[in-house]
Design a protein around this motif. Structure first.
Motif, mmCIF file in Angstrom:
data_model
loop_
_atom_site.group_PDB
_atom_site.id
_atom_site.type_symbol
_atom_site.label_atom_id
_atom_site.label_comp_id
_atom_site.label_asym_id
_atom_site.label_seq_id
_atom_site.Cartn_x
_atom_site.Cartn_y
_atom_site.Cartn_z
ATOM 1 N N LYS A 140 0.849 -1.182 0.000
ATOM 2 C CA LYS A 140 0.000 0.000 0.000
ATOM 3 C C LYS A 140 0.889 1.238 0.000
ATOM 4 C CE LYS A 140 -3.955 2.164 2.293
ATOM 5 N NZ LYS A 140 -4.933 2.068 3.397
ATOM 6 N N ASN A 141 0.796 2.000 -1.057
ATOM 7 C CA ASN A 141 1.636 3.180 -1.217
ATOM 8 C C ASN A 141 1.076 4.324 -0.372
ATOM 9 O OD1 ASN A 141 3.422 5.095 -2.098
ATOM 10 N ND2 ASN A 141 2.627 5.214 -4.193
ATOM 11 N N PRO A 142 1.830 4.841 0.583
ATOM 12 C CA PRO A 142 1.308 5.917 1.439
ATOM 13 C C PRO A 142 1.033 7.218 0.686
ATOM 14 C CG PRO A 142 3.646 5.556 1.851
ATOM 15 C CD PRO A 142 3.195 4.445 0.961
ATOM 16 N N LYS A 143 1.625 7.363 -0.499
ATOM 17 C CA LYS A 143 1.440 8.614 -1.240
ATOM 18 C C LYS A 143 0.089 8.693 -1.942
ATOM 19 C CE LYS A 143 6.352 9.531 -2.028
ATOM 20 N NZ LYS A 143 7.413 9.738 -3.040
ATOM 21 N N ASP A 144 -0.399 7.582 -2.466
ATOM 22 C CA ASP A 144 -1.682 7.614 -3.180
ATOM 23 C C ASP A 144 -2.711 6.651 -2.600
ATOM 24 O OD1 ASP A 144 -0.728 5.148 -3.974
ATOM 25 O OD2 ASP A 144 -0.432 5.701 -6.068
ATOM 26 N N GLU A 145 -2.351 5.936 -1.518
ATOM 27 C CA GLU A 145 -3.259 4.998 -0.844
ATOM 28 C C GLU A 145 -3.660 3.816 -1.734
ATOM 29 O OE1 GLU A 145 -4.208 5.179 2.451
ATOM 30 O OE2 GLU A 145 -2.681 6.739 2.490
ATOM 31 N N THR A 147 -3.120 0.143 -3.420
ATOM 32 C CA THR A 147 -2.439 -1.104 -3.109
ATOM 33 C C THR A 147 -1.974 -1.745 -4.407
ATOM 34 O OG1 THR A 147 -3.740 -1.477 -1.103
ATOM 35 C CG2 THR A 147 -2.670 -3.399 -2.090
ATOM 36 N N PRO A 181 -8.236 2.341 -2.514
ATOM 37 C CA PRO A 181 -8.520 2.118 -1.090
ATOM 38 C C PRO A 181 -9.818 1.345 -0.882
ATOM 39 C CG PRO A 181 -7.781 4.360 -1.440
ATOM 40 C CD PRO A 181 -7.958 3.760 -2.805
ATOM 41 N N ASN A 242 -8.251 -8.517 1.593
ATOM 42 C CA ASN A 242 -7.007 -7.825 1.932
ATOM 43 C C ASN A 242 -5.832 -8.781 2.108
ATOM 44 O OD1 ASN A 242 -8.033 -4.990 2.329
ATOM 45 N ND2 ASN A 242 -9.321 -6.070 3.794
#
Length: 318
Positions: A140-145, A147, A181, A242
């Motif tokens: 999960k990329n924290p920059k664009d949320e 996965t 997300p 998930n």
């Protein structure tokens, strides 16, 4: 009539120039050469085929050795899983899926790890020659949320783009899917497994049942029996979307090899019975590159430009 001929005469030199440009950009074809076993090889994974994702860890598993004639031989770690070396890209994709399940189940340690930098590049550096399976956990990329889920990839080191010359510093871009997300109350998914029998060499010794295992995040969470009574298939229901899932065959029957292919959430577990053709040095080696090698991009772009220009000039000459 003469006007059209004059236009076509002007068109032809331009078309020839474009064709020459595309030809010059294509990889040069060499006489078949052996792999230089003394030359070092390296591997880089580019996760830049969209967003440049930073902090994503990739794992490389050396599943087979290779000799100077491009013959592969499974390593001791992977040679006992009842798999056979394929001879086409579809077979290599199936092998990647099959081995990724056993790696998850048995917790096999990777040969090397590398994490993407701010440019989406994961540098493995120098590696031993051979066939490598490239895996990554869902991230999960924290920059664009978003996965990102990477497909298992097999790549040979060194590799070849034309079946003749060798690339010793290999750069690949693995295939992946991206998931937006997930809502706070996600639904569930189902996973299907189907058993297929191929080949006739051991048909009279075919077992009456086999076991299929469901792997969730590296743990066996269920084992089911497949037989003629359930039409050699099963569906696991109510699963968490998930999580990361694999399907494996618990024990490959004697005299058979196994390949596991995936289509969406359906796994097909194929047991093949018969002699595996011996591997001889092919005139044009069919090397695995289930990840995207980057050499075709400029060539395809130039070829596309050539067709666009040709179409435009043809309409003007009409």
């Amino acid at each position: 009539m003469f006007k059209k001929e004059r236009k076509l005469k002007r068109v032809m030199p331009i078309l020839m120039a474009v064709i020459m440009l595309v030809t010059l950009m294509a990889p040069t074809t060499y006489a078949y050469e052996k792999i230089d076993m003394s030359k070092p090889v390296s591997l880089t994974v580019e996760f830049t085929n969209g967003p440049k994702v930073e902090g994503m860890e990739f794992r490389a598993y050396r599943v087979a050795s290779v000799d100077e004639d491009a013959n592969f031989a499974f390593t001791d770690v992977f040679g006992g899983y009842g798999v056979a070396m394929p001879d086409d890209q579809a077979g290599y994709r199936a092998l990647a899926e099959t081995l990724s399940g056993y790696i998850a189940r048995d917790g096999i340690a990777p040969t090397a790890k590398a994490t993407t930098d701010e440019n989406g590049m994961a540098q493995f550096g120098e590696q031993e020659k051979g066939l490598y399976l490239i895996l990554a956990d869902r991230y999960k990329n924290p920059k664009d949320e978003m996965t990102y889920i990477v497909s298992p990839s097999l790549i040979a080191l060194p590799n070849s783009t034309d079946g003749n010359s060798w690339i010793y510093d290999v750069v690949i871009s693995p295939k992946y899917t991206s998931v937006p997300p997930i809502p706070d109350t996600p639904g569930t998914i189902d996973i299907n497994v189907i058993k297929v029998w191929s080949g006739e060499a051991n048909k009279d010794k075919r077992p009456t049942y086999v076991y299929a295992e469901l792997i969730c995040d590296g743990q066996v969470v269920d084992t089911v029996t497949l037989n003629s009574g359930n039409n050699w298939r099963h569906t696991w229901t109510g699963l968490d979307p998930n999580k990361t899932y694999n399907v494996t065959e618990k024990e490959v029957p004697t005299g058979y090899t196994v390949t596991i292919t995936r289509d969406g959430n359906t796994y097909t577990m194929n047991n093949y019975s018969g002699d595996v053709p011996p591997k001889t040095p092919p005139e044009t080696p069919k090397l695995p590159q289930t990840g995207q090698l980057w050499w075709p991009v400029p060539i395809l772009a130039a070829a596309g430009l050539a067709f666009i220009i040709a179409g435009k000039l043809r309409r003007e000459a009409a």
